[in-house]
Design a protein around this motif. Structure first.
Motif, PDB file in Angstrom:
ATOM      1  N   ASN A 201       0.832  -1.214   0.000  1.00 41.75           N
ATOM      2  CA  ASN A 201       0.000   0.000   0.000  1.00 41.75           C
ATOM      3  C   ASN A 201       0.863   1.260   0.000  1.00 41.75           C
ATOM      4  N   GLN A 202       1.994   1.218   0.696  1.00 39.55           N
ATOM      5  CA  GLN A 202       2.916   2.351   0.674  1.00 39.55           C
ATOM      6  C   GLN A 202       3.536   2.485  -0.714  1.00 39.55           C
TER       7      GLN A 202
ATOM      8  N   PRO B  33      -0.993   4.207   4.249  1.00 39.07           N
ATOM      9  CA  PRO B  33      -1.461   2.951   3.674  1.00 39.07           C
ATOM     10  C   PRO B  33      -2.815   2.492   4.236  1.00 39.07           C
ATOM     11  N   ASP B  34      -3.072   2.773   5.493  1.00 40.31           N
ATOM     12  CA  ASP B  34      -4.349   2.373   6.094  1.00 40.31           C
ATOM     13  C   ASP B  34      -5.550   3.104   5.495  1.00 40.31           C
TER      14      ASP B  34
ATOM     15  N   MET C  41      -8.196   4.076  -2.674  1.00 40.81           N
ATOM     16  CA  MET C  41      -7.399   3.563  -3.787  1.00 40.81           C
ATOM     17  C   MET C  41      -8.161   3.703  -5.106  1.00 40.81           C
ATOM     18  N   GLU C  42      -9.438   3.372  -5.109  1.00 43.44           N
ATOM     19  CA  GLU C  42     -10.238   3.531  -6.335  1.00 43.44           C
ATOM     20  C   GLU C  42     -10.308   4.997  -6.764  1.00 43.44           C
ATOM     21  N   ALA C  43     -10.452   5.890  -5.803  1.00 45.01           N
ATOM     22  CA  ALA C  43     -10.524   7.321  -6.129  1.00 45.01           C
ATOM     23  C   ALA C  43      -9.203   7.801  -6.735  1.00 45.01           C
ATOM     24  N   ILE C  44      -8.093   7.333  -6.198  1.00 45.14           N
ATOM     25  CA  ILE C  44      -6.790   7.696  -6.762  1.00 45.14           C
ATOM     26  C   ILE C  44      -6.692   7.176  -8.192  1.00 45.14           C
TER      27      ILE C  44
END
Length: 188
Positions: free
Chosen positions: A4-5, A109-110, A126-129
Motif C-alpha cells: 500500500n505504501q 497505507p491504512d 485507492m479507487e478514487a486515486i
C-alpha cells in the motif's frame, strides 16, 4: 515492503510525471496559443487547465471527510474561457496540483481501503486515486496534443522522437537493469 505504501509512492510518481509533461508542453507555446480554440466545441489549453484545477480542488480538498463533488464547485463554469494571462493559468495549474499532492502525501497505507464519496457514490481511497490517475492524464494528453498541433514543425518531442525508437532502446539495453527512482526535486 508494504504494497500500500508502494502504491501511494507510485501514484505520486505518476501524477508528477503527467504534471511535468503538461508543463513541458505548455512551455513550448506562445501565450496566445494557450487560449486558442479551433471552434466553439473545442477547449483551449487554458480551459483544460481550468477544468483540471476545479476538479483537483473539489476532489482533493478534505478528501477523507467530504464528498469529492463540493457544493462550491461550478463545473460548468470550468469550461468558460476566462483566464486571460499565462500567469493566471499557471497559478491555477499549480494550485490544483498542490492541492492534489498535499492530499496524496497526507494519506497513509491504512487510508487506501477507507470509503470516500464522489457525487454520493462510494469509492475506496485507492479507487478514487485510480479514477483520477485515468482522468488527469486524459486531459494532459489533450494539452500535449493541442500544443503539438499549434507548434507544428517546431515541436520539441516530449517522448521518444519519431524514428528514434531503435537508438533509444539501444541506449537502454546496453546498460544494466535499473529501477527508476525519483529524486525529492522530481517529486516536489
Amino acid at each position: 515492503m508494504d504494497m500500500n505504501q508502494v502504491f501511494l509512492e507510485t501514484a505520486e510518481k505518476q501524477f508528477m510525471y503527467y504534471k511535468q509533461l503538461g508543463e513541458r508542453a505548455m512551455e513550448q507555446l506562445e501565450t496566445e496559443q494557450l487560449f486558442h480554440t479551433w471552434n466553439e466545441d473545442t477547449n483551449s489549453i487554458a480551459v483544460i487547465v481550468k477544468h483540471l484545477w476545479g476538479n483537483m480542488l473539489s476532489r482533493w480538498t478534505d478528501v477523507l471527510t467530504t464528498d469529492g463533488e463540493k457544493p462550491w464547485r461550478e463545473r460548468d463554469a470550468e469550461f468558460v474561457g476566462d483566464f486571460h494571462t499565462r500567469e493566471e493559468l499557471l497559478f491555477k495549474w499549480e494550485e490544483g496540483w498542490n492541492c492534489l499532492l498535499a492530499a496524496l502525501r497526507s494519506l497513509t497505507p491504512d487510508h487506501l481501503s477507507q470509503i470516500i464519496y464522489i457525487r454520493n457514490e462510494g469509492h475506496t481511497v485507492m479507487e478514487a486515486i485510480m479514477r483520477q490517475l485515468a482522468h488527469y492524464p486524459y486531459h494532459v494528453g489533450q494539452i500535449v496534443h493541442t500544443a503539438k498541433l499549434l507548434k507544428e514543425s517546431s515541436w520539441n518531442s516530449l517522448s521518444i522522437p519519431r524514428n528514434g525508437s531503435n537508438s533509444y532502446n539501444e541506449g537502454k539495453f546496453t546498460k544494466p537493469k535499473t529501477r527508476k527512482h525519483f529524486t525529492e526535486d522530481e517529486l516536489r
